[in-house]
Design a protein around this motif. Sequence first.
Motif, short mmCIF file in Angstrom:
data_model
loop_
_atom_site.label_atom_id
_atom_site.label_comp_id
_atom_site.label_asym_id
_atom_site.label_seq_id
_atom_site.Cartn_x
_atom_site.Cartn_y
_atom_site.Cartn_z
N GLU A 51 -21.25 -0.18 20.38
CA GLU A 51 -20.28 -0.89 19.53
C GLU A 51 -21.00 -2.08 18.91
OE1 GLU A 51 -16.88 -0.04 19.21
OE2 GLU A 51 -17.32 1.78 20.33
N GLU A 52 -21.57 -1.81 17.75
CA GLU A 52 -22.49 -2.74 17.10
C GLU A 52 -21.92 -4.16 16.92
OE1 GLU A 52 -25.17 -2.56 13.07
OE2 GLU A 52 -23.88 -0.86 13.58
N TYR A 53 -20.64 -4.26 16.58
CA TYR A 53 -20.07 -5.58 16.27
C TYR A 53 -19.22 -6.11 17.42
CZ TYR A 53 -21.64 -4.19 11.70
OH TYR A 53 -22.41 -3.76 10.66
N SER A 54 -19.50 -5.69 18.63
CA SER A 54 -18.67 -6.08 19.77
C SER A 54 -19.21 -7.34 20.44
CB SER A 54 -18.63 -4.95 20.79
OG SER A 54 -19.82 -4.94 21.54
N ASP A 55 -18.39 -7.88 21.37
CA ASP A 55 -18.81 -9.02 22.19
C ASP A 55 -19.28 -8.53 23.57
OD1 ASP A 55 -17.98 -10.74 20.22
OD2 ASP A 55 -16.05 -11.21 21.16
N CYS A 56 -19.49 -7.23 23.73
CA CYS A 56 -19.68 -6.68 25.08
C CYS A 56 -20.87 -7.28 25.84
CB CYS A 56 -19.79 -5.15 25.04
SG CYS A 56 -18.28 -4.35 24.41
N ASP A 57 -21.82 -7.90 25.12
CA ASP A 57 -22.93 -8.56 25.82
C ASP A 57 -22.76 -10.08 25.80
OD1 ASP A 57 -23.31 -8.83 23.13
OD2 ASP A 57 -25.40 -8.15 23.12
N GLY A 58 -21.51 -10.56 25.60
CA GLY A 58 -21.25 -12.00 25.55
C GLY A 58 -21.31 -12.65 26.92
N LEU A 59 -21.11 -13.96 26.95
CA LEU A 59 -21.22 -14.73 28.20
C LEU A 59 -19.89 -14.95 28.89
CD1 LEU A 59 -23.82 -17.43 27.10
CD2 LEU A 59 -24.21 -15.43 28.55
N ASP A 60 -18.78 -14.66 28.20
CA ASP A 60 -17.44 -14.88 28.78
C ASP A 60 -16.69 -13.56 28.91
OD1 ASP A 60 -17.86 -17.59 28.92
OD2 ASP A 60 -16.99 -17.99 26.96
N GLN A 61 -17.30 -12.63 29.61
CA GLN A 61 -16.75 -11.28 29.70
C GLN A 61 -15.86 -11.10 30.93
OE1 GLN A 61 -17.48 -8.30 27.42
NE2 GLN A 61 -17.28 -10.23 26.33
N SER A 62 -15.05 -10.05 30.87
CA SER A 62 -14.15 -9.67 31.97
C SER A 62 -14.41 -8.20 32.30
CB SER A 62 -12.70 -9.84 31.54
OG SER A 62 -12.42 -11.21 31.29
N PRO A 63 -14.09 -7.77 33.52
CA PRO A 63 -13.46 -8.53 34.60
C PRO A 63 -14.50 -9.31 35.43
CG PRO A 63 -13.84 -6.28 35.31
CD PRO A 63 -14.32 -6.35 33.88
N ILE A 64 -13.98 -10.18 36.29
CA ILE A 64 -14.83 -10.92 37.22
C ILE A 64 -14.21 -10.87 38.61
CG2 ILE A 64 -15.79 -12.49 35.47
CD1 ILE A 64 -13.76 -14.61 36.43
N ASN A 65 -14.96 -11.40 39.57
CA ASN A 65 -14.43 -11.53 40.93
C ASN A 65 -13.71 -12.88 41.02
OD1 ASN A 65 -13.94 -11.29 43.66
ND2 ASN A 65 -16.06 -11.72 44.28
N ILE A 66 -12.41 -12.85 41.36
CA ILE A 66 -11.62 -14.08 41.47
C ILE A 66 -11.92 -14.71 42.83
CG2 ILE A 66 -9.29 -15.07 41.48
CD1 ILE A 66 -9.99 -13.78 38.82
N VAL A 67 -12.76 -15.74 42.81
CA VAL A 67 -13.19 -16.38 44.05
C VAL A 67 -13.56 -17.82 43.71
CG1 VAL A 67 -15.62 -15.69 43.76
CG2 VAL A 67 -14.67 -15.87 46.08
N ASN A 68 -13.57 -18.71 44.71
CA ASN A 68 -13.89 -20.12 44.45
C ASN A 68 -13.06 -20.71 43.32
OD1 ASN A 68 -15.88 -20.02 46.45
ND2 ASN A 68 -17.42 -19.35 44.97
N TYR A 69 -11.75 -20.64 43.48
CA TYR A 69 -10.86 -21.14 42.44
C TYR A 69 -10.29 -22.50 42.85
CZ TYR A 69 -8.03 -18.65 45.86
OH TYR A 69 -7.51 -18.18 47.03
N ASP A 70 -9.78 -23.20 41.86
CA ASP A 70 -9.11 -24.49 42.12
C ASP A 70 -7.61 -24.29 41.99
OD1 ASP A 70 -11.57 -25.88 42.31
OD2 ASP A 70 -11.72 -25.83 40.11
N ARG A 71 -6.86 -25.20 42.61
CA ARG A 71 -5.40 -25.15 42.45
C ARG A 71 -5.00 -26.04 41.29
NH1 ARG A 71 -2.69 -22.74 46.90
NH2 ARG A 71 -4.29 -22.02 48.32
N GLY A 72 -4.09 -25.55 40.48
CA GLY A 72 -3.64 -26.34 39.33
C GLY A 72 -3.12 -25.41 38.26
N ILE A 73 -2.40 -26.00 37.34
CA ILE A 73 -1.84 -25.22 36.24
C ILE A 73 -2.81 -25.31 35.07
CG2 ILE A 73 0.07 -25.08 34.60
CD1 ILE A 73 0.99 -24.30 37.31
N SER A 74 -3.07 -24.17 34.46
CA SER A 74 -3.99 -24.15 33.33
C SER A 74 -3.32 -24.79 32.11
CB SER A 74 -4.37 -22.72 33.00
OG SER A 74 -3.21 -22.00 32.69
N LYS A 75 -4.16 -25.23 31.19
CA LYS A 75 -3.65 -25.75 29.92
C LYS A 75 -2.89 -24.59 29.26
CE LYS A 75 -5.52 -28.07 25.87
NZ LYS A 75 -5.81 -27.02 24.89
N GLY A 76 -1.66 -24.82 28.91
CA GLY A 76 -0.86 -23.73 28.36
C GLY A 76 -0.38 -22.82 29.46
#
Length: 265
Positions: free
Chosen positions: A58-83
């Motif tokens: 997929e030539e025009y994709s973000d598939c090699d980007g730095l903010d990709q999903s999915p991830i392992n949900i671990v080491n999280y903080d408690r709090g409400i996200s913006k929005g």
Amino acid sequence: MRNILFICALLIVIQACRQQKNMEFPNETTSDVETLNTEVSHWEYEGEAGPEHWAMIEEYSDCDGLDQSPINIVNYDRGISKGSLQIFYADSTHIYNVVNNGHTIQYNFAEGDYIMLEEERFDLKQFHFHEPAEHLIEGIRYPMVIHLVHRSATGDYAVLAVMAKEDKSSEPFDFLERYLPIQQGDTILVDLAFDMNLNLPEVRAYFSYTGSLTTPPCTENVKWFIFRDPITVSLEQVEVLRKLMPLNNYRNEQDRNNRIILLSE
Ligand SMILES: [Zn+2]
């Protein structure tokens, strides 16, 4: 001269094909769903068109980007996200149809259900399944996940993920599984009201972070809300869907790259 004309025509056709390819996701309207039924599937979940090759295919994709999903949900903080998330699902909203698109089983919604993230409205467009789940929660991979895909007027995405574990059967799933397109490319018209609240866990604590679509074009800046608690479905209900989707239709874990994950309580 004739040769030059021929080459020009060929270039125009190639360009048109490329544009078509970029419009594959999302499938929001009836016409988009029809497009999807005739399209050739370029990417897959294994082999030469598998996830490791998506960025190349997929030539025009973000598939090699730095903010990709999915991830392992671990080491999280408690709090409400913006929005922080507010859900407005009604029992009168219609499922328009169900599509077997060769990657998943996808239920497309008529207008009605939406979520609010701060002042911004994101409409529920469709939900679909992955077996097993894509995001891991503290390293645990559930047997199934439902992704509820929402889109804003400006084209931004927000996806809610509901994990499912195998236990007692789910009544809403009994309803949903009455309308299953068996063959790849099949669409079944439903046009019946469905209360999406029935597919949400009782306790609505969620993890949030910013990632991407998990299928090409892997578009980034997607707001993810992953419910901490799973719903239950029966083994039989999981298997009915599994038979209709590619085996293991999930993308593997992507690098977190210092992104912050918040738990809503
Ligand atoms: Zn998905």
